[in-house]
Design a protein around this motif. Structure first.
Motif, PDB file in Angstrom:
ATOM      1  N   THR A  40       7.411   3.892   3.359  1.00 48.51           N
ATOM      2  CA  THR A  40       7.724   4.909   4.363  1.00 48.51           C
ATOM      3  C   THR A  40       9.233   5.032   4.494  1.00 48.51           C
ATOM      4  OG1 THR A  40       5.678   4.626   5.567  1.00 48.51           O
ATOM      5  CG2 THR A  40       7.501   5.544   6.803  1.00 48.51           C
ATOM      6  N   GLU A  73       0.813  -1.222   0.000  1.00 45.06           N
ATOM      7  CA  GLU A  73       0.000   0.000   0.000  1.00 45.06           C
ATOM      8  C   GLU A  73       0.842   1.265   0.000  1.00 45.06           C
ATOM      9  OE1 GLU A  73      -1.139  -3.353   1.813  1.00 45.06           O
ATOM     10  OE2 GLU A  73      -0.364  -1.906   3.247  1.00 45.06           O
ATOM     11  N   SER A  74       2.016   1.181   0.647  1.00 45.02           N
ATOM     12  CA  SER A  74       2.796   2.414   0.812  1.00 45.02           C
ATOM     13  C   SER A  74       4.268   2.139   1.076  1.00 45.02           C
ATOM     14  CB  SER A  74       2.222   3.235   1.969  1.00 45.02           C
ATOM     15  OG  SER A  74       2.331   2.482   3.150  1.00 45.02           O
ATOM     16  N   SER A  86       3.307   0.665   6.734  1.00 51.38           N
ATOM     17  CA  SER A  86       4.736   0.876   6.486  1.00 51.38           C
ATOM     18  C   SER A  86       5.347   1.848   7.505  1.00 51.38           C
ATOM     19  CB  SER A  86       4.953   1.390   5.065  1.00 51.38           C
ATOM     20  OG  SER A  86       4.286   2.606   4.884  1.00 51.38           O
ATOM     21  N   VAL A 143       5.653  -0.949  -6.319  1.00 47.02           N
ATOM     22  CA  VAL A 143       6.195  -0.320  -5.097  1.00 47.02           C
ATOM     23  C   VAL A 143       7.598   0.222  -5.378  1.00 47.02           C
ATOM     24  CG1 VAL A 143       6.843  -0.725  -2.691  1.00 47.02           C
ATOM     25  CG2 VAL A 143       4.844  -1.847  -3.635  1.00 47.02           C
ATOM     26  N   GLU A 157       7.580   3.276  -7.601  1.00 47.19           N
ATOM     27  CA  GLU A 157       7.264   4.491  -6.813  1.00 47.19           C
ATOM     28  C   GLU A 157       8.505   4.951  -6.037  1.00 47.19           C
ATOM     29  OE1 GLU A 157       4.565   6.320  -6.546  1.00 47.19           O
ATOM     30  OE2 GLU A 157       3.038   5.110  -7.561  1.00 47.19           O
ATOM     31  N   GLU A 187      -2.896   1.296  -5.510  1.00 43.98           N
ATOM     32  CA  GLU A 187      -3.219  -0.115  -5.247  1.00 43.98           C
ATOM     33  C   GLU A 187      -3.958  -0.782  -6.400  1.00 43.98           C
ATOM     34  OE1 GLU A 187      -4.835  -0.979  -1.344  1.00 43.98           O
ATOM     35  OE2 GLU A 187      -4.056   0.941  -0.668  1.00 43.98           O
ATOM     36  N   THR A 213       5.929   9.349   3.824  1.00 45.79           N
ATOM     37  CA  THR A 213       5.200   8.177   3.338  1.00 45.79           C
ATOM     38  C   THR A 213       4.688   8.437   1.919  1.00 45.79           C
ATOM     39  OG1 THR A 213       4.516   7.633   5.570  1.00 45.79           O
ATOM     40  CG2 THR A 213       3.242   6.634   3.821  1.00 45.79           C
ATOM     41  N   ILE A 214       4.898   7.446   1.058  1.00 48.45           N
ATOM     42  CA  ILE A 214       4.421   7.541  -0.334  1.00 48.45           C
ATOM     43  C   ILE A 214       3.351   6.469  -0.507  1.00 48.45           C
ATOM     44  CG2 ILE A 214       5.108   7.436  -2.763  1.00 48.45           C
ATOM     45  CD1 ILE A 214       8.085   7.547  -1.591  1.00 48.45           C
ATOM     46  N   ASN A 215       2.188   6.888  -0.920  1.00 46.67           N
ATOM     47  CA  ASN A 215       1.129   5.906  -1.161  1.00 46.67           C
ATOM     48  C   ASN A 215       1.302   5.287  -2.540  1.00 46.67           C
ATOM     49  OD1 ASN A 215      -0.269   6.150   1.309  1.00 46.67           O
ATOM     50  ND2 ASN A 215      -1.092   8.107   0.601  1.00 46.67           N
ATOM     51  N   VAL A 216       1.053   3.989  -2.606  1.00 45.26           N
ATOM     52  CA  VAL A 216       1.199   3.280  -3.884  1.00 45.26           C
ATOM     53  C   VAL A 216      -0.195   3.091  -4.477  1.00 45.26           C
ATOM     54  CG1 VAL A 216       2.009   1.142  -4.961  1.00 45.26           C
ATOM     55  CG2 VAL A 216       3.239   2.102  -3.016  1.00 45.26           C
ATOM     56  N   ALA A 236      -0.700   4.227   7.607  1.00 41.17           N
ATOM     57  CA  ALA A 236      -0.092   3.155   6.807  1.00 41.17           C
ATOM     58  C   ALA A 236       0.721   2.202   7.668  1.00 41.17           C
ATOM     59  CB  ALA A 236       0.797   3.772   5.742  1.00 41.17           C
TER      60      ALA A 236
END
Lengths: 174, 258
Positions: free
Chosen positions: B19, B16-17, B252, B45, B48, B34, B29-32, B250
């Motif tokens: 960190t 999901e993310s 992460s 992932v 990103e 989904e 934190t980078i959100n992926v 998240a």
């Protein structure tokens, strides 16, 4: 307590590089310790040789303690005092005294010797210009003094005996 | 400060993310996206991470990998095996029995827990490791470690974990229960529930394991989302939270802090 886990997937080469850095550091520490030990050994050897020479010459050896930091400080102060005492104070004062005897009407107000710069400043008062010039020419004749220079002069209004105040700067031959 | 003595930057990778914890107060934190990927696929992932990597200073880096990307197994102790290579071969054979020839594409590590204690096997896709190494070379990072999430959490909280207990790690679409006996990990149970079913599945899994070990411990150390822990209806077990992730936050981030 649970045991720690070691499940590392990182590149082995990089970990090896870090280990090699550590090995180099350890090697430096070992070399430093070896040098320190060797220096102590050499110092001991010097002491032994000195003792054996002294014994051969029939002298008693006296072990000298290493001077402390306080000893060094005292030594520096003593050297500075010695240097100040070594200046030719007597010659300077004798020369000024001699000149003063020849020019009785001159009043010496202040003498400022500066051994570090090798110069003397004299503040004085004279009844007239001629007396002041005589005083200067007599100073110039002294071997311990050189390059006598009149820095300033001014007339004194409130004095009956002395009309002229002046300052002289001269070199001090040390 | 010399690179050698700097604290490493921790990068936690979950589906999901991502960190990035550089030791400062601000944790990035980078959100992926989904929708673009399956949970078991790490490609999105790392793409990103690659786009963000230029902003991460050259430093020592520690990667923490989500349980979604790691396989775990236990290898019983064998008295006649001494060399590390033999243990490695046994570990790979053990995984091959369960997963087949795909194990050839995985990097397998074996961790000892002491003499006479079972070995822990973990495996990560070799391409994932290679991609991390490529990124590290490209951006001049020194990879200090690439650790499975289980290892980071266990090492972080090992003082709190009861010597005979269970550890429940719940992530989106991945629930892992590790059985601990006399301070050693002795078994793993893993399920991959649908999104939103993690709580039910983890409860079912725990109940099943507790029934199997009726005489054993009922301490469960929990590491995961707040939402999952709050609704837990495990009556016979005492749930001890190791770290609870605030709802909506998240996973992460928790892993990067561990």
């Amino acid at each position: 307590m649970m045991r720690s886990l070691s499940l590392n997937f990182s590149d082995h080469k990089q970990r090896k590089r870090q280990q090699s850095n550590l090995i180099v550091l350890v090697l430096f520490v070992i070399i430093f310790i070896a040098l320190f030990v060797d220096q102590a050994r050499i110092e001991q050897e010097i002491v032994d040789i000195e003792e054996s020479i002294a014994r051969a010459q029939g002298r008693k050896t006296v072990k000298q303690a290493k001077p402390s930091e306080q000893d060094f400080r005292k030594m520096n102060i003593a050297t500075a005092v010695q240097q100040k005492l070594n200046f030719p104070w007597h010659e300077l004062l004798a020369a000024i005294e001699e000149v003063k005897q020849q020019t009785e009407h001159i009043s010496l107000m202040a003498i400022q010797p500066n051994p570090a710069k090798g110069e003397v400043i004299i503040h004085a008062e004279a009844p007239e210009l001629k007396t002041m010039l005589d005083f200067i020419s007599l100073l110039e004749k002294q071997t311990v003094l050189k390059d006598v220079l009149l820095i300033n002069q001014h007339r004194l209004d409130d004095s009956n005996d002395h009309d002229l105040a002046f300052t002289l700067k001269m070199g001090w031959v040390i | 400060m010399l690179l050698q003595w700097r604290k490493p930057i921790t990068i936690a990778l979950t589906p999901e993310s991502i960190t990035i914890n550089s030791g400062n107060k601000a944790i990035h934190t980078i959100n992926v996206d989904e929708t673009a990927t399956e949970k078991s696929s790490w490609s999105q992932v790392l793409t990103e991470l690659e786009s963000y990597a230029a902003t991460i200073a050259a430093n020592k880096v520690k990667f923490v990998i989500s349980n979604n990307y790691v396989r775990y197994a236990i290898l019983p102790w064998q008295t006649d095996v001494f060399s590390k290579n033999d243990w490695q071969s046994l570990a790979e054979n053990n995984l091959r029995e369960h997963y087949g020839n795909i194990v050839g594409n995985w990097q397998v590590t074996v961790a000892m827990q002491g003499y006479g204690k079972p070995m822990i096997i973990s495996a990560i896709d070799q391409l994932l490791i290679n991609r991390i190494d490529t990124l590290a070379k490209q951006f001049n990072w020194t990879v200090e470690s690439i650790e499975p999430a289980l290892m980071s959490v266990t090492n972080q909280y090992r003082n709190k974990i009861n010597n005979t207990s269970f550890m429940l790690m719940t992530e989106q679409q991945r629930v892992l229960v590790a059985e601990i006996d006399k301070g050693c990990l002795v078994g793993f149970s893993v399920t991959s529930p649908l999104i939103g079913q993690e709580q039910n599945e983890s409860n079912k899994l725990i109940k099943r394991i507790l029934k199997m070990h009726s005489a054993g411990s009922s301490f469960i150390h929990y590491f995961g989302d707040q939402g999952l822990q709050a609704n837990s209806d495990l009556e016979s077990a005492k749930v001890i939270p190791l770290a609870i992730n605030p709802e909506g936050s998240a996973m992460s981030i928790m892993l990067a802090k561990s």
